[in-house]
Design an enzyme around this catalytic site. Structure first.
Site, short mmCIF file in Angstrom:
data_model
loop_
_atom_site.label_atom_id
_atom_site.label_comp_id
_atom_site.label_asym_id
_atom_site.label_seq_id
_atom_site.Cartn_x
_atom_site.Cartn_y
_atom_site.Cartn_z
N TRP A 102 -83.98 28.80 -70.74
CA TRP A 102 -83.60 29.33 -69.41
C TRP A 102 -82.15 29.77 -69.41
O TRP A 102 -81.80 30.76 -68.77
CB TRP A 102 -83.91 28.33 -68.31
CG TRP A 102 -85.40 28.17 -68.13
CD1 TRP A 102 -86.14 27.06 -68.36
CD2 TRP A 102 -86.33 29.20 -67.72
NE1 TRP A 102 -87.48 27.32 -68.11
CE2 TRP A 102 -87.62 28.62 -67.72
CE3 TRP A 102 -86.20 30.54 -67.36
CZ2 TRP A 102 -88.77 29.33 -67.38
CZ3 TRP A 102 -87.35 31.26 -67.01
CH2 TRP A 102 -88.61 30.65 -67.03
N ASP A 172 -78.21 26.17 -62.49
CA ASP A 172 -79.64 26.40 -62.32
C ASP A 172 -80.30 25.02 -62.36
O ASP A 172 -80.41 24.41 -63.42
CB ASP A 172 -80.16 27.30 -63.45
CG ASP A 172 -81.68 27.51 -63.37
OD1 ASP A 172 -82.33 26.93 -62.48
OD2 ASP A 172 -82.21 28.26 -64.21
N LYS A 196 -91.19 23.94 -59.03
CA LYS A 196 -91.16 22.82 -59.98
C LYS A 196 -91.19 21.52 -59.18
O LYS A 196 -92.18 20.82 -59.17
CB LYS A 196 -89.91 22.89 -60.87
CG LYS A 196 -89.65 24.26 -61.49
CD LYS A 196 -90.65 24.62 -62.56
CE LYS A 196 -90.63 26.05 -63.04
NZ LYS A 196 -89.38 26.61 -63.48
C1 LIG Z 1 -88.98 27.96 -64.00
C2 LIG Z 1 -87.53 28.14 -64.22
C3 LIG Z 1 -86.89 29.37 -64.02
C4 LIG Z 1 -87.64 30.62 -63.63
O1 LIG Z 1 -88.17 30.49 -62.36
P1 LIG Z 1 -88.97 31.72 -61.68
O2 LIG Z 1 -89.16 31.18 -60.30
O3 LIG Z 1 -90.23 31.91 -62.43
O4 LIG Z 1 -88.09 32.89 -61.71
C5 LIG Z 1 -85.53 29.44 -64.24
N1 LIG Z 1 -84.82 28.36 -64.60
C6 LIG Z 1 -85.39 27.16 -64.80
C7 LIG Z 1 -84.56 26.01 -65.21
C8 LIG Z 1 -86.77 27.02 -64.61
O5 LIG Z 1 -87.35 25.82 -64.81
#
Ligand SMILES: *Cc1c(COP(=O)(O)O)cnc(C)c1O
Length: 360
Positions: A102, A172, A196
């Site tokens: 990511w 993030d 998540k």
């Molecule tokens: C799932 C995830 C993303 C991407 O998320 P989307 O909603 O599919 O854009 C980005 N960063 C992390 C840490 C993630 O777990």
């Protein structure tokens, strides 16, 4: 009806009481005669739902008053672009820490807008650890420092907050926001896709310090401009109304359970059950450095990977689902978010022990 233990990384398991309440309110939300899906986002019912969701989230995370909370769309991936668009503020470069899949995606997207300085990386050991701050090459003129504080695929979590001085720290937190208490004041901006650990897909949370707003690149689309969204209470256009409602129910559920302190303790106990088991067997192993293991996403491997398929087949038969690791890294991964009960982790460990006895 039978429900599985869903170890998927996202969209992921949601708390059963939340799904039950949503089911009861599906046709008639609290006497309105409508489903939340059918409401105007400008009507008093939905404005109340959104305001309560924001208030509960602020309460859970103790968000200071000088931070805006935004309920946006487009996923964390859109934030990979929105962050530089909004936070460069006339500067030409930003620092990024590269700890896995990511991080790499965030870096790639940011390069469309600015010079990216890789301040630290764990690529030398296949992204199996969080690099210590002492080795970070931070640029005092960077617009911000970006880190993915829980790498969902690699299972590497920062259990400490990097001190970046006066340069704003951007995190993030898609896969661990709300898993434990955090000190929001240490960050300039936090973002997280909801699917998540928070709610359904379609909703993205942004928590941003208000002095960072108002200097977006002129080409920034207005729905991506944090200041414009903050001024419109995240309703510059139609928000993801149903996802906001479900996330709001999740926030209430978290508060009823005792808040993030309690969740943090439960999550620690859940993760420890699994890691302790992994560490005392030769049959399975965790590829992640002990000090940096994620409490939310637990990748693990069978030493004999010829057994992977059989393992996945049998777990599925037992109602232990979505344990296959991400396609980019292989192996197994158990995501054990807030809504995964400790009994689910126990069932997984029991199965793993049995499987080992048969095949070890
Ligand atoms: C799932 C995830 C993303 C991407 O998320 P989307 O909603 O599919 O854009 C980005 N960063 C992390 C840490 C993630 O777990």
């Amino acid at each position: 009806m039978s429900r599985v233990y869903n170890f998927g990384a996202g969209p992921a398991v949601l708390p059963e009481p939340v799904l039950e309440q949503a089911g009861r309110e599906m046709l008639d939300w609290q006497g309105s005669g409508m489903s939340v899906m059918e409401m105007s986002h400008r009507g008093k019912e939905f404005i109340g739902i959104a305001a309560a969701a924001e208030a509960d989230l602020r309460d859970l995370l103790a968000v200071p008053a000088n931070y805006k909370v935004l309920f946006l769309q487009g996923g964390a991936t859109l934030q990979f672009a929105a962050v530089p668009m909004n936070l460069l503020r006339g500067r030409r470069s930003a620092d990024y820490v590269n700890t896995g899949e990511w991080s790499k995606k965030a870096i790639k997207e940011a390069r469309r807008y600015c010079t990216v300085n890789i301040a630290a990386s764990s690529e030398d050991k296949n992204f199996s650890y969080a690099p210590a701050l002492t080795g970070w090459k931070l640029d005092p003129n960077a617009a911000y420092v970006h880190a993915c504080t829980n790498e969902t695929i690699g299972g590497v979590e920062f259990h400490w907050v990097p001190d970046t001085g006066s340069v704003p720290l951007v995190a993030d937190m898609s896969s661990h926001l709300l898993s434990r208490p955090i000190d929001v004041s240490k960050y300039g901006l936090i973002y997280a896709g909801a699917q998540k650990n928070i709610g359904p897909a379609g909703l993205t949370l942004v928590i941003v310090r208000d002095d960072l707003l108002g200097q977006a690149l002129p080409s920034t689309p207005s729905v991506l401009d944090y200041k414009a969204q903050a001024e419109a209470d995240s309703m510059l256009n139609t928000p993801a109304t149903y996802a906001v409602y479900i996330a709001g129910l999740v926030f209430q559920w978290l508060k009823q359970r005792g808040g993030l302190q309690t969740m943090g303790e439960l999550n620690r106990a859940k993760a420890q059950l699994l890691y302790d088991f992994l560490d005392q067997t030769e049959f399975y192993y965790s590829p992640v450095a002990k000090s940096d293991r994620s409490l939310m996403n637990v990748p693990f491997r069978l030493r004999n990977d010829a057994l992977d398929e059989e393992f996945l087949k049998q777990t599925k038969q037992r109602g232990l689902t979505q344990l296959k690791g991400h396609r980019s890294v292989g192996g197994m991964r158990a995501s054990i978010y807030n809504a995964m009960p400790i009994d689910g982790v126990r069932a997984l460990v029991d199965f793993m022990r049995e499987f080992q006895a048969k095949h070890g």
